[in-house]
Design a protein around this motif. Sequence first.
Motif, PDB file in Angstrom:
ATOM      1  N   GLU A 186       3.450 -14.632  -4.083  1.00 33.67           N
ATOM      2  CA  GLU A 186       4.881 -14.524  -3.782  1.00 33.67           C
ATOM      3  C   GLU A 186       5.082 -13.554  -2.631  1.00 33.67           C
ATOM      4  OE1 GLU A 186       6.900 -14.966  -8.251  1.00 33.67           O
ATOM      5  OE2 GLU A 186       6.714 -12.998  -7.299  1.00 33.67           O
ATOM      6  N   VAL A 187       6.198 -13.727  -1.929  1.00 33.75           N
ATOM      7  CA  VAL A 187       6.622 -12.768  -0.913  1.00 33.75           C
ATOM      8  C   VAL A 187       8.038 -12.316  -1.276  1.00 33.75           C
ATOM      9  CG1 VAL A 187       7.042 -12.314   1.531  1.00 33.75           C
ATOM     10  CG2 VAL A 187       5.262 -13.944   0.856  1.00 33.75           C
ATOM     11  N   HIS A 188       8.212 -11.023  -1.516  1.00 32.30           N
ATOM     12  CA  HIS A 188       9.524 -10.467  -1.804  1.00 32.30           C
ATOM     13  C   HIS A 188      10.065  -9.832  -0.529  1.00 32.30           C
ATOM     14  CE1 HIS A 188       8.923 -10.042  -6.435  1.00 32.30           C
ATOM     15  NE2 HIS A 188       8.176 -11.025  -5.934  1.00 32.30           N
ATOM     16  N   VAL A 189      11.255 -10.246  -0.123  1.00 28.89           N
ATOM     17  CA  VAL A 189      11.898  -9.702   1.071  1.00 28.89           C
ATOM     18  C   VAL A 189      12.922  -8.664   0.625  1.00 28.89           C
ATOM     19  CG1 VAL A 189      13.191 -10.224   3.170  1.00 28.89           C
ATOM     20  CG2 VAL A 189      11.581 -11.912   2.252  1.00 28.89           C
ATOM     21  N   LEU A 190      12.634  -7.389   0.862  1.00 30.12           N
ATOM     22  CA  LEU A 190      13.571  -6.320   0.508  1.00 30.12           C
ATOM     23  C   LEU A 190      14.363  -5.955   1.758  1.00 30.12           C
ATOM     24  CD1 LEU A 190      11.293  -4.040  -1.735  1.00 30.12           C
ATOM     25  CD2 LEU A 190      12.422  -6.211  -2.283  1.00 30.12           C
ATOM     26  N   LYS A 194       4.700   5.233 -12.443  1.00 33.90           N
ATOM     27  CA  LYS A 194       5.399   5.787 -11.294  1.00 33.90           C
ATOM     28  C   LYS A 194       4.443   5.738 -10.114  1.00 33.90           C
ATOM     29  CE  LYS A 194       8.410   9.554  -9.799  1.00 33.90           C
ATOM     30  NZ  LYS A 194       9.078  10.841 -10.179  1.00 33.90           N
ATOM     31  N   LEU A 195       4.982   5.460  -8.930  1.00 26.96           N
ATOM     32  CA  LEU A 195       4.164   5.286  -7.736  1.00 26.96           C
ATOM     33  C   LEU A 195       4.631   6.245  -6.647  1.00 26.96           C
ATOM     34  CD1 LEU A 195       1.944   3.491  -6.333  1.00 26.96           C
ATOM     35  CD2 LEU A 195       3.832   2.045  -5.543  1.00 26.96           C
ATOM     36  N   LEU A 205       7.840  -1.302  -6.817  1.00 25.63           N
ATOM     37  CA  LEU A 205       6.449  -1.718  -6.951  1.00 25.63           C
ATOM     38  C   LEU A 205       5.865  -1.260  -8.282  1.00 25.63           C
ATOM     39  CD1 LEU A 205       5.191  -0.882  -3.351  1.00 25.63           C
ATOM     40  CD2 LEU A 205       5.418  -3.165  -4.328  1.00 25.63           C
ATOM     41  N   ALA A 206       6.207  -0.035  -8.713  1.00 19.96           N
ATOM     42  CA  ALA A 206       5.689   0.479  -9.983  1.00 19.96           C
ATOM     43  C   ALA A 206       6.105  -0.412 -11.141  1.00 19.96           C
ATOM     44  CB  ALA A 206       6.176   1.911 -10.199  1.00 19.96           C
ATOM     45  N   ASP A 207       7.341  -0.885 -11.120  1.00 24.80           N
ATOM     46  CA  ASP A 207       7.807  -1.788 -12.178  1.00 24.80           C
ATOM     47  C   ASP A 207       7.037  -3.108 -12.157  1.00 24.80           C
ATOM     48  OD1 ASP A 207       9.631   0.079 -13.029  1.00 24.80           O
ATOM     49  OD2 ASP A 207      11.336  -0.796 -11.945  1.00 24.80           O
ATOM     50  N   GLU A 246      10.919   6.066  -1.815  1.00 27.40           N
ATOM     51  CA  GLU A 246      10.957   6.258  -3.264  1.00 27.40           C
ATOM     52  C   GLU A 246      11.478   5.015  -3.980  1.00 27.40           C
ATOM     53  OE1 GLU A 246      13.196   9.745  -4.144  1.00 27.40           O
ATOM     54  OE2 GLU A 246      11.749  11.127  -3.235  1.00 27.40           O
ATOM     55  N   VAL A 247      12.505   4.383  -3.402  1.00 24.60           N
ATOM     56  CA  VAL A 247      13.087   3.194  -4.031  1.00 24.60           C
ATOM     57  C   VAL A 247      12.086   2.047  -4.038  1.00 24.60           C
ATOM     58  CG1 VAL A 247      14.880   1.430  -3.816  1.00 24.60           C
ATOM     59  CG2 VAL A 247      15.470   3.836  -3.493  1.00 24.60           C
ATOM     60  N   VAL A 248      11.400   1.828  -2.907  1.00 25.51           N
ATOM     61  CA  VAL A 248      10.415   0.751  -2.833  1.00 25.51           C
ATOM     62  C   VAL A 248       9.244   1.035  -3.763  1.00 25.51           C
ATOM     63  CG1 VAL A 248       8.762  -0.424  -1.326  1.00 25.51           C
ATOM     64  CG2 VAL A 248      11.080   0.055  -0.511  1.00 25.51           C
TER      65      VAL A 248
END
Length: 458
Positions: A118-122, A224-225, A101-103, A95-97
């Motif tokens: 870009e590459v985002h590292v969470l 929302k995703l 992504l939705a934002d 849900e957090v991820v």
Amino acid sequence: MCMEIDEPLSPGGRLFVQPATHQIINSVFGLEQPITLDALRTVISGSLLIKHPRFSSLLVTDNHGREHWRKTEIDINRHIIIRSNPVGEGDNDEEVVNEYLADLTVSSPLTTDKPLWEVHVLSAHKCLVLRIHHALGDGISLVSLMLTLCRKLDDPEQTPTIGPLTSSTQKHKNSGTLESILKPLKMVWFTLVYVFEFMMRGAWVKDGKTAVRGGEGVELWPRKLVTAKFSFEDMKTVKSAVANATINDVLFGVISSGLSKYLDSRSPDSLPEGLQMTGVALVNLRPSPGLQDIKELMKKNAGTAGWGNKVGIVLLPVYYHRNRSDPLQYLKRAKMMMDRKKLSMEAFLSHQIGYFVMKYFGAKAASWLEYRVICNTSFTISNVVGPREEITVAGIPITYMRATSSSLPHAITMHMVSYAGKADMQILVAKDIIPDPENLAKCFEDALLEMKQHAVQT
């Protein structure tokens, strides 16, 4: 010392940089454990990605407003964004991820002072988010290139295998004399009907109002995703229940059934039986289906088989039905529709219409035409068949692969990616129109399970 000449964007690339049809593909790769910055930097620096001309070029605009690619030096550190802390509240990583992504789909464009990726590292959520501008290529091109960063889990020296979508042993029924005569006539008829409908959708013809329809300006609304999860084996079981059906047929049957279920929950008994809801799909125009050999894609004279946005638009109608005593009827109707679409030249000619408008009336006119088609339909759908085997990046097993794109005037956009026996569909919604996307995802999941149960019993 000779200077490199700027390269003009392709017509498809120009379309995706226009404000009305601006698109970024956001893919997420789940990992068994967090990846380190050094490991990721090593993978990228030794990959085909940074050697590809599109991934090492800036987007620039000349004095006449025409967009070009300009070669530049890559600073990998500028393309890697580290998020060490959780990117949202809550204990549910998915849900957090998805919220993250939705934002990104609404309010986070890529800056043009570096190549458009870009590459985002969470780290806290053990995943990578790859953001790639659609002007760099279509989904098939980009996923095929991304897989060169990966290796097989059971053979770390080998890149993932790209298999065909259909078996080479599949038997084709010999057509009789009458069918041989009728087939070209059907092709001409269906092509004329579907291309006429495409043009009318760009003008004034629109879907009826439902609880899931968006429209002009909805691309700016908050998103929302959620993720609908399917078993690929379940989809194959359903597919086998109807002669010559495909996974795409099953998917559109699930969409039709799931939307009917959801609309019943939102507005019971208020919609006419058989109400049409039209989807928009981007269709691969390359000679071979599915993921591609990256060496073939990068050949300079590969034509329609080469790199870029080799896609056409197909309109895919699904219908609202209350009577669901036989769930496989949704699949049978979907197959009939898909067979007609495949027989027509709709995808090719929609691509040619866009090219004609782009060439003679400019990128803004081509963008306006596509925007109107989207405003007058109900949803977006895509399906990419990913690797069948488990794969790794930097030696870390990948647990899932998902994708979504920038928001559109549609209130629903759906992107399915299959990987290692699973098929995850990202459902991006305008949350002011569809406030309960979790219910929508469950409707799709239940639709497949009902079809499977009926397929097993028959």
